[in-house]
Design an enzyme around this catalytic site. Structure first.
Site, mmCIF file in Angstrom:
data_model
loop_
_atom_site.group_PDB
_atom_site.id
_atom_site.type_symbol
_atom_site.label_atom_id
_atom_site.label_comp_id
_atom_site.label_asym_id
_atom_site.label_seq_id
_atom_site.Cartn_x
_atom_site.Cartn_y
_atom_site.Cartn_z
ATOM 1 C CD GLU A 180 -2.970 -1.184 2.235
ATOM 2 O OE1 GLU A 180 -2.749 -0.463 3.216
ATOM 3 O OE2 GLU A 180 -3.917 -1.982 2.177
ATOM 4 C CD GLU A 256 -4.601 -5.809 3.315
ATOM 5 O OE1 GLU A 256 -3.382 -5.876 3.051
ATOM 6 O OE2 GLU A 256 -5.071 -5.026 4.153
#
Length: 667
Positions: A180, A256
């Site tokens: 991320e 995810e």
């Protein structure tokens, strides 16, 4: 009869007929197949989400692992993704790196190695993925950035993959870039080169574990980058993709997803996205953050796992609804199966997918989750309606000759609050390749030719119990099976078992904070190191610990009580912190940052000597002792009212702890 009355009656009759009329759906492979299914998985890490699992006693620990990984038993997971520990706070704690320092390599730290081996033991075919969230400070050469020296970062990552094989016999199948956070095209290409040069051509790269863009467009514009990347992994995509991602012709994964409290609404979220990630977004793998909620529940995102195992001291665990929702897909498919092109949405809400092994087997998964009963933590869910319906499925192509399907059903039953999960029903006989189902709201069905499904079970685990009010640990473990002491949850820094060969006295085996520089962080780590332990509801207690500073003049250590925050909020943690420093001073503060001072003065403490600190909280007053003698008293603490016990250091510095003890008042 009045014409208006006749019109109303006709409308009502038409609506009734419409509700009863079956909607027809065709399942056919005659026109070709869809994308190849890559699996359903769970994510351990990001961070320290499996921390307490290793501390369960047998047989409970093995039973939890069976519910997660054992084929045809529980979730039967097909993918395990783990954090490549980077010594930094990555949501619920820190996970230790295999290389704290540049000249240091140790492939037995932490618990992810153990977890991967346990998963492989149960399912030898499980797919393994490693992904960094953070990196040791030396990788950035003083900068909080891993890409300035891409060769160093690539070698650091490749060493982890090599170590997994060399020391644990684990073949890592995929590796990611930086969770991320920004990707760097030059680094990705160099990582591919370094993998190949190291004989790891089989290891594939996922990018970029963030949003679909800008990675998708970058792959379209840069052929060399496209050759390096095998999978586009997006996080929390809301079941949709973007045109650029489709144009790349890469495999698309929700690498995810979920991250939702694991009650029945969480189970509904998981049911909806497992189907609709493919129906809406062509995603062929979905990975849950997190695998198992095995961290203190009062840390961020408590119980956001497929099941809950947060009480190793009692042995209690809970097999939550997402386990059985997972089973609807995983027990009746395998990676390498293929989706049919004939998948989609049901006419009155919900969705269906169908997969085949191309050898005659067919599995159909249907979900009818309503909006309010399937909300995930992110992104926002647009409104939609689901109503009861009758659906007829017609099997054509190579499936036309199927005569019988096994049937498994989950009913959430939100109105009665009596759910039924993963229930085996009587086989369904097909007439002319057709079957009809009456579908209610908030249901999941699997219809399959695969006969091996099973709802595994064990005797009920022990009842839930609070953390022991009296707890002691002398860290005297000669050959520890794990590098971390039971129940201690590192929130900044890394605390490891240590053999103090220079001390012939009573402190040979200790717990040591081992980081000496700030890592390349993912979250906002504290400037101090801290490890929490115990019951978050503790109010009145005594904490005692022997401490040993290893930094002359600048060193400092603390013990603490009522610590109210951890995880990504650790910098703002408050509580009662009793510090001693190597310059001969002490301080008592109401916060980890040390800004709100309640008492201070001379302690006579210095580095390279052992001291016993003791902190007692009774009501709103606190007192402290040094080596059994009063050092300060009557410090007033009004907030927080409760929290964990803790140990830690003033900075990223070496320090040791021994003979930790807590005496807390029973609630």
């Amino acid at each position: 009869m009045d014409r208006r009355v006749v019109s109303v009656l006709m409308l009502l009759l038409g609506a009734t007929v419409d509700r009863c009329r079956p909607q027809a759906y065709v399942l056919d492979d005659g026109g070709g197949l869809g994308r190849v299914f890559d699996g359903v998985g769970g994510l351990s890490g990001g961070g320290a989400t499996s921390r307490l699992l290793i501390n369960y006693a047998e047989p409970h620990r093995s039973r939890i692992l069976d519910y997660l990984f054992k084929p045809n038993f529980g979730a039967s997971l097909q993918i395990l993704k783990v954090e490549m520990g980077g010594d930094a706070q990555t949501t619920d704690g820190t996970e230790p790196s295999h290389m704290h320092y540049e000249n240091d390599e140790n492939y037995f730290r932490g618990y992810e190695w153990w977890l991967m081996k346990e998963a492989k033991k149960r399912n030898p075919d499980i797919t393994l993925i490693g992904l960094p969230w953070a990196f040791p400070g030396w990788v950035g050469r003083g900068k909080n950035w891993p890409y300035d020296f891409p060769d160093i970062t690539a070698m650091y990552v490749v060493n982890w993959i090599i170590g997994a094989k060399q020391f644990h016999g684990l073949d890592i199948n995929y590796v990611g870039i930086w969770n991320e956070r920004s990707f760097d095209s030059k680094y990705i290409k160099l990582l591919r080169y370094t993998l190949d040069k190291s004989g790891l051509e089989r290891v594939r790269i996922i990018a970029s574990d963030n949003l679909w863009e800008p990675i998708a467009l970058s792959l379209l514009l840069d052929p060399e980058l496209s050759r390096a990347v095998d999978v586009i992994g997006a996080h929390y995509p809301g079941t949709t993709t973007v045109n650029d991602a489709l144009k790349t012709q890469k495999r698309l994964w929700s690498s995810e997803d979920y991250s939702t409290f694991n009650d029945e609404v969480g189970g509904g979220c998981w049911a909806r996205i497992l189907n609709q990630n493919y129906v809406n977004g062509n995603m062929t793998a979905t990975i849950s953050w997190n695998l198992v909620a095995s961290y203190y529940q009062d840390l961020p995102f408590g119980r956001d796992g497929l099941m809950t195992a947060e009480e190793p001291w009692s042995g209690h665990y809970v097999v939550d609804s997402p386990i059985w929702i997972t089973a609807h897909t995983t027990q009746f498919t395998q990676p390498g199966w293929t989706y049919l092109q004939t998948v989609g949405h049901l006419a009155k809400g919900g969705s269906y997918v169908a997969l085949t092994d191309r050898g005659g087997n067919l599995t159909v998964v249907i979900e009818t989750m309503t909006h309010d009963h399937s909300v995930c933590i992110r992104p926002p869910l647009p409104p939609f309606n689901v109503t009861p319906q009758i659906a007829t499925f017609q099997l054509e192509g190579s499936f036309a000759s199927i005569k019988e399907l096994q049937v498994w059903r989950s009913q959430f039953n939100f109105k009665t609050k009596k759910p039924s999960f993963f229930e085996r029903l009587a086989p369904l006989k097909l007439a002319n390749g057709s079957f009809t189902l009456s579908l209610s709201e908030d249901e999941v069905y699997t219809l399959t030719t695969v006969p091996t499904g099973q709802k595994g079970s064990y005797p009920d685990p022990p009842p839930s119990a609070h953390f022991p009010s009296t707890y002691k640990d002398d860290f005297c473990v000669r050959n520890p099976p794990f590098s971390e002491a039971p129940y201690f949850a590192d929130q900044t820094g890394v605390f490891e078992y240590y053999t103090n060969l220079t001390d012939p006295g009573p402190h040979v085996f200790t717990l040591r904070q081992v980081l000496t520089e700030r890592p390349i962080t993912w979250a906002t780590d504290a400037d101090q190191t801290i490890s929490v332990v115990g019951d978050y509801q503790w109010q009145y207690l005594t904490v005692t610990c022997d401490v040993f500073m290893e930094s002359a003049e600048t060193g400092g250590v603390f013990i603490a009580a009522r610590v109210d925050k951890g995880g990504q909020a650790v910098r703002s943690a408050k509580g009662l912190f009793f510090w001693v420093f190597a310059d001969g001073m002490y301080k008592v503060t109401n916060d980890l940052a040390g800004q709100t001072v309640l008492a201070e003065g001379q302690s006579g403490t210095q580095a390279y000597r052992w001291y016993t600190l003791s902190l007692t909280l009774q009501g709103q007053y606190a007192s402290g002792q040094l080596n059994g003698l009063p050092l300060w008293k009557n410090a007033t603490i009004t907030t927080p009212k409760n929290g964990w016990a803790a140990i830690g250091t003033h900075s990223f510095e070496l320090a040791q702890f021994d003979n930790f003890a807590v005496e807390a008042e029973e609630e």
